[in-house]
Design an enzyme around this catalytic site. Structure first.
Site, short mmCIF file in Angstrom:
data_model
loop_
_atom_site.label_atom_id
_atom_site.label_comp_id
_atom_site.label_asym_id
_atom_site.label_seq_id
_atom_site.Cartn_x
_atom_site.Cartn_y
_atom_site.Cartn_z
N LYS A 126 34.58 26.73 40.91
CA LYS A 126 34.57 25.34 40.97
C LYS A 126 34.65 24.92 42.51
CE LYS A 126 36.79 24.63 36.59
NZ LYS A 126 36.79 25.93 36.20
N LYS A 161 40.91 19.21 36.46
CA LYS A 161 40.64 20.45 35.74
C LYS A 161 41.27 21.61 36.63
CE LYS A 161 35.89 20.45 37.30
NZ LYS A 161 34.40 20.95 36.72
N ARG A 211 23.05 23.99 32.18
CA ARG A 211 23.37 25.42 32.62
C ARG A 211 22.10 25.65 33.08
NH1 ARG A 211 26.70 29.33 32.02
NH2 ARG A 211 28.33 27.85 32.88
N ARG A 226 24.18 21.55 27.29
CA ARG A 226 25.25 21.76 26.31
C ARG A 226 25.80 20.24 25.87
NH1 ARG A 226 28.09 25.88 30.16
NH2 ARG A 226 27.39 24.36 31.54
N ARG A 234 33.58 17.11 26.99
CA ARG A 234 33.21 18.66 27.46
C ARG A 234 32.11 18.98 26.67
NH1 ARG A 234 38.74 21.52 25.96
NH2 ARG A 234 38.20 20.48 24.12
N ASP A 274 26.01 24.63 36.99
CA ASP A 274 26.46 23.34 36.03
C ASP A 274 26.09 22.02 36.53
OD1 ASP A 274 27.23 25.27 34.18
OD2 ASP A 274 29.22 25.10 34.47
N GLU A 282 29.63 23.06 39.07
CA GLU A 282 30.10 24.24 39.18
C GLU A 282 29.06 25.23 39.51
OE1 GLU A 282 32.79 25.64 36.08
OE2 GLU A 282 33.87 23.75 35.88
N ASN A 284 28.54 28.97 38.39
CA ASN A 284 29.19 30.16 37.59
C ASN A 284 28.73 31.67 38.23
OD1 ASN A 284 30.67 29.19 35.11
ND2 ASN A 284 29.16 27.99 35.94
#
Length: 317
Positions: A126, A161, A211, A226, A234, A274, A282, A284
């Site tokens: 993050k 978060k 993603r 997603r 979410r 993301d 984000e 990842n």
């Protein structure tokens, strides 16, 4: 000589055959006649400073009822392997860090670790995104509840978060006048003792949390959006989101161009960005997923491209 590639992962017996990206990588490596070696984090150890592990020869299959076989376990130096895929899922806890220390001992002696150990530790998924403010929505990282409340007052609709969560866990959306604001911040920050992230809410989440997979700093031309389920904010698949493969937009490509050089510099060979709407949320670096869903929808061999990247890196050494 045959390339020997190891994988450190959670138990292969429990992976989701139709979704697991590590399995897709292993199929691609085996298709090149590379020898596969399987390890779980608890199999790694240091002995007199040497990185060693209890490893098993691994064979993988494209069979949903029987997708692997393991040979007898034996102990060997990790430097006997040409490359190791570090694919242990979060949580990113002390045990994860200790595993990277062991792998880094092999890395120093020439074994290629994908992704580089130092970068796995240094690039919080993050916080790392905040190094590219031109790509991000308004964002605050703090443990100070007064400062976090001021951020919410300024931006109205925000997301709070934890910095170490995964799969959409413990993510809260707070709108103006929410009576639960105090208890949410008390819980997430442990009364000001834990640092969290605040992000302005991005309404385009209804179109999906995209993603974008990156191989050595270059984007795959398709992403996995997603899409949240009804009544959910979410998009994470683990939180009930639905995967929808789609081509990258011009903005997606621009974000990838902004981030890509840093990924190459840091030895982050396989990464998932993301993106919600026009914003990077984000980065990842531990065990990004999405390979199989995108490969089923489009004529692209993501696992094969990653193996090409690994082969080129090995050849350059």
């Amino acid at each position: 000589m045959t390339t020997k590639i190891g994988v450190v992962m959670d138990p292969i017996s429990r992976v989701q055959f139709k979704k697991d990206s590590t399995l897709a990588m292993l199929w691609a490596a085996q298709a090149r006649d590379w020898q596969l070696y399987y390890m779980e984090p608890g199999d790694l150890f240091l002995e007199q400073g040497k990185a060693r592990a209890s490893v098993s020869h691994l064979t993988v299959f494209r069979d949903p009822d029987s997708w692997y076989t393991l040979g007898d376990a034996h102990v060997q130096d990790l430097t006997e392997l040409d490359a190791i895929l570090m694919r242990k899922d979060p949580p990113f806890d002390n045990e994860y860090v200790y595993a990277t220390y062991i792998l880094e001992a092999a890395e120093r002696e020439g074994t290629l670790i994908v992704n580089r150990c130092h970068s796995l530790r240094d690039c919080n998924e993050k916080v790392f995104a905040t190094q590219f403010p031109q790509c991000c929505p308004p964002v605050l990282v703090s443990s100070n509840t007064r400062r976090l409340k001021a951020f919410q007052t300024e931006h109205g609709d925000v997301i709070f978060k934890p910095l170490d969560g995964m799969g959409g866990s413990s993510i809260f959306r707070v709108k103006p006048g929410d009576p639960n604001l105090n208890v949410i911040l008390e819980t997430l920050t442990d009364f000001g003792r834990r640092t969290i992230m605040a992000q302005r809410f991005i309404p385009e989440i209804t179109e999906g949390d995209k993603r974008i997979l990156m191989i050595n700093g270059e984007p795959i031309p398709y992403c996995l959006a997603r899409v949240p389920s009804v009544g959910e904010t979410r998009g994470n698949l683990a939180a009930g989101g639905t995967g929808r493969p789609q081509p990258l937009s011009a903005r997606d490509r621009w974000i990838a161009e902004q981030v890509g050089p840093s990924l190459r510099q840091r030895g982050l060979y396989f990464v998932g960005l993301d993106v919600i709407g026009d914003y990077l949320t984000e980065i990842n670096v531990t065990s990004p997923t999405g390979i199989q869903e995108i490969e089923r929808a489009y004529d692209v061999d993501i696992g094969g491209q990653l193996m090409d990247c690994i082969a080129a890196e090995l050849a350059s050494r």
